[in-house]
Design a protein around this motif. Structure first.
Motif, short mmCIF file in Angstrom:
data_model
loop_
_atom_site.label_atom_id
_atom_site.label_comp_id
_atom_site.label_asym_id
_atom_site.label_seq_id
_atom_site.Cartn_x
_atom_site.Cartn_y
_atom_site.Cartn_z
N MET A 1 35.53 23.35 22.96
CA MET A 1 35.11 24.73 23.73
C MET A 1 34.11 25.27 23.04
SD MET A 1 36.95 24.95 26.36
CE MET A 1 37.05 26.40 27.24
N ILE A 2 32.98 25.78 23.62
CA ILE A 2 32.03 26.86 22.73
C ILE A 2 32.14 28.09 23.17
CG2 ILE A 2 30.58 24.72 22.51
CD1 ILE A 2 28.75 25.88 24.41
N GLU A 3 31.61 29.14 22.38
CA GLU A 3 31.35 30.62 22.85
C GLU A 3 30.25 30.67 23.34
OE1 GLU A 3 32.91 33.01 19.69
OE2 GLU A 3 34.92 32.74 20.29
N ILE A 4 29.68 31.63 24.31
CA ILE A 4 28.29 32.05 24.83
C ILE A 4 28.73 33.33 24.87
CG2 ILE A 4 26.98 31.83 26.62
CD1 ILE A 4 28.67 29.19 27.35
N THR A 5 27.73 34.34 24.43
CA THR A 5 27.61 35.66 24.49
C THR A 5 26.70 35.90 25.82
OG1 THR A 5 28.53 36.22 22.36
CG2 THR A 5 27.33 37.89 23.47
N PHE A 6 27.10 36.53 26.76
CA PHE A 6 26.28 37.02 27.91
C PHE A 6 25.87 38.49 27.55
CE2 PHE A 6 28.06 33.34 29.63
CZ PHE A 6 26.97 32.70 30.70
N VAL A 7 24.80 39.06 27.66
CA VAL A 7 24.35 40.51 27.55
C VAL A 7 23.89 40.81 28.87
CG1 VAL A 7 23.30 42.25 26.39
CG2 VAL A 7 23.78 40.25 25.13
N GLU A 8 24.66 41.44 29.56
CA GLU A 8 24.40 41.96 30.86
C GLU A 8 23.36 42.87 30.77
OE1 GLU A 8 28.11 43.38 32.74
OE2 GLU A 8 29.10 41.07 32.73
N ALA A 9 22.62 43.30 31.97
CA ALA A 9 21.66 44.00 32.02
C ALA A 9 22.04 45.63 31.65
CB ALA A 9 20.93 44.03 33.33
N SER A 10 23.05 45.97 31.94
CA SER A 10 23.53 47.19 31.43
C SER A 10 23.73 47.39 30.03
CB SER A 10 25.01 47.47 32.25
OG SER A 10 25.87 46.63 31.67
N GLY A 11 23.60 46.07 29.21
CA GLY A 11 23.75 46.02 27.92
C GLY A 11 25.33 45.82 27.35
N LYS A 12 26.13 45.58 28.07
CA LYS A 12 27.54 45.12 28.09
C LYS A 12 27.38 43.82 27.67
CE LYS A 12 31.85 44.43 30.19
NZ LYS A 12 32.81 44.51 31.44
N ARG A 14 29.60 40.19 26.76
CA ARG A 14 30.78 39.48 26.95
C ARG A 14 30.72 38.25 26.33
NH1 ARG A 14 32.24 39.13 32.76
NH2 ARG A 14 34.21 37.98 31.94
N THR A 15 31.63 37.87 25.56
CA THR A 15 31.77 36.51 24.98
C THR A 15 32.81 35.77 25.53
OG1 THR A 15 31.11 37.24 22.75
CG2 THR A 15 32.17 35.05 22.78
N VAL A 16 32.46 34.44 26.28
CA VAL A 16 33.24 33.64 26.96
C VAL A 16 33.21 32.22 26.17
CG1 VAL A 16 32.68 34.84 29.21
CG2 VAL A 16 31.53 32.75 28.40
N THR A 17 34.30 31.50 26.50
CA THR A 17 34.49 30.21 26.12
C THR A 17 34.36 29.13 27.17
OG1 THR A 17 36.91 30.25 26.29
CG2 THR A 17 35.84 30.74 24.17
N ALA A 18 33.65 27.95 26.97
CA ALA A 18 33.44 27.06 28.12
C ALA A 18 33.48 25.69 27.26
CB ALA A 18 31.95 27.24 28.89
N PRO A 19 33.79 24.82 28.10
CA PRO A 19 33.76 23.55 27.76
C PRO A 19 32.33 22.96 27.17
CG PRO A 19 34.18 23.24 29.94
CD PRO A 19 33.98 24.61 29.89
N ALA A 20 32.17 22.24 26.42
CA ALA A 20 30.88 21.57 25.69
C ALA A 20 30.50 20.53 26.65
CB ALA A 20 30.87 21.12 24.65
N ALA A 21 30.34 20.95 28.22
CA ALA A 21 29.94 20.18 29.16
C ALA A 21 29.79 21.02 30.39
CB ALA A 21 31.04 18.92 29.63
N ARG A 29 29.10 32.01 35.89
CA ARG A 29 29.70 32.43 37.17
C ARG A 29 31.35 32.48 37.16
NH1 ARG A 29 27.36 29.10 42.25
NH2 ARG A 29 29.08 30.45 43.25
N ASN A 30 31.72 31.25 36.41
CA ASN A 30 33.33 31.26 36.35
C ASN A 30 33.98 32.42 35.39
OD1 ASN A 30 33.36 28.81 37.70
ND2 ASN A 30 33.50 27.67 35.76
N ALA A 31 32.81 33.12 34.56
CA ALA A 31 33.42 34.34 33.91
C ALA A 31 33.05 35.60 34.64
CB ALA A 31 32.60 34.23 32.74
N ASP A 32 32.63 35.41 35.89
CA ASP A 32 32.12 36.44 36.59
C ASP A 32 31.04 37.67 35.90
OD1 ASP A 32 33.88 35.98 38.92
OD2 ASP A 32 35.65 36.94 37.94
#
Length: 106
Positions: A1-12, A14-21, A29-32
């Motif tokens: 698993m890897i970590e990805i941080t999404f910065v939404e347009a609002s500035g919020k 969110r760090t999510v984990t996802a398979p390295a695939a 999308r899976n993390a909404d």
């Protein structure tokens, strides 16, 4: 698993984990993640998974293929760090990736 941080347009952030695939679009999308539409389901046919990749991460990605570059060229919010999330294959080297969502998709 890897970590990805999404910065939404609002500035919020969110760090999510996802398979390295798979791809970045499905991870978002899976993390909404707000703004990660992916209306074409990941076929590089709509541009609604447009993201901005932080500059130092761009060097770890292959350059956009012609179809991705063509789709990106239709965006009103195009920046040098623009990519389509459906075209970014997740792999271990991308652990810690940070991406910014644009204010508007499409």
């Amino acid at each position: 698993m890897i970590e990805i941080t999404f910065v939404e347009a609002s500035g919020k952030e969110r760090t999510v984990t996802a398979p390295a695939a798979g791809d970045l679009m499905h991870a978002g999308r899976n993390a909404d993640i707000v703004g990660m539409l992916g209306e074409c389901g990941g076929t590089c046919g709509c541009g609604t998974c447009h993201v901005y990749i932080e500059q130092h991460w761009l060097d770890r990605l292959p350059p956009p293929a012609d179809d991705e570059a063509d789709m990106l060229s239709l965006s009103d919010n195009l920046l040098p760090e623009s990519r389509l999330a459906c075209q970014i294959v997740l792999r271990a080297e991308l652990d810690g990736l940070r991406v910014q969502m644009p204010e508007v998709q499409g």
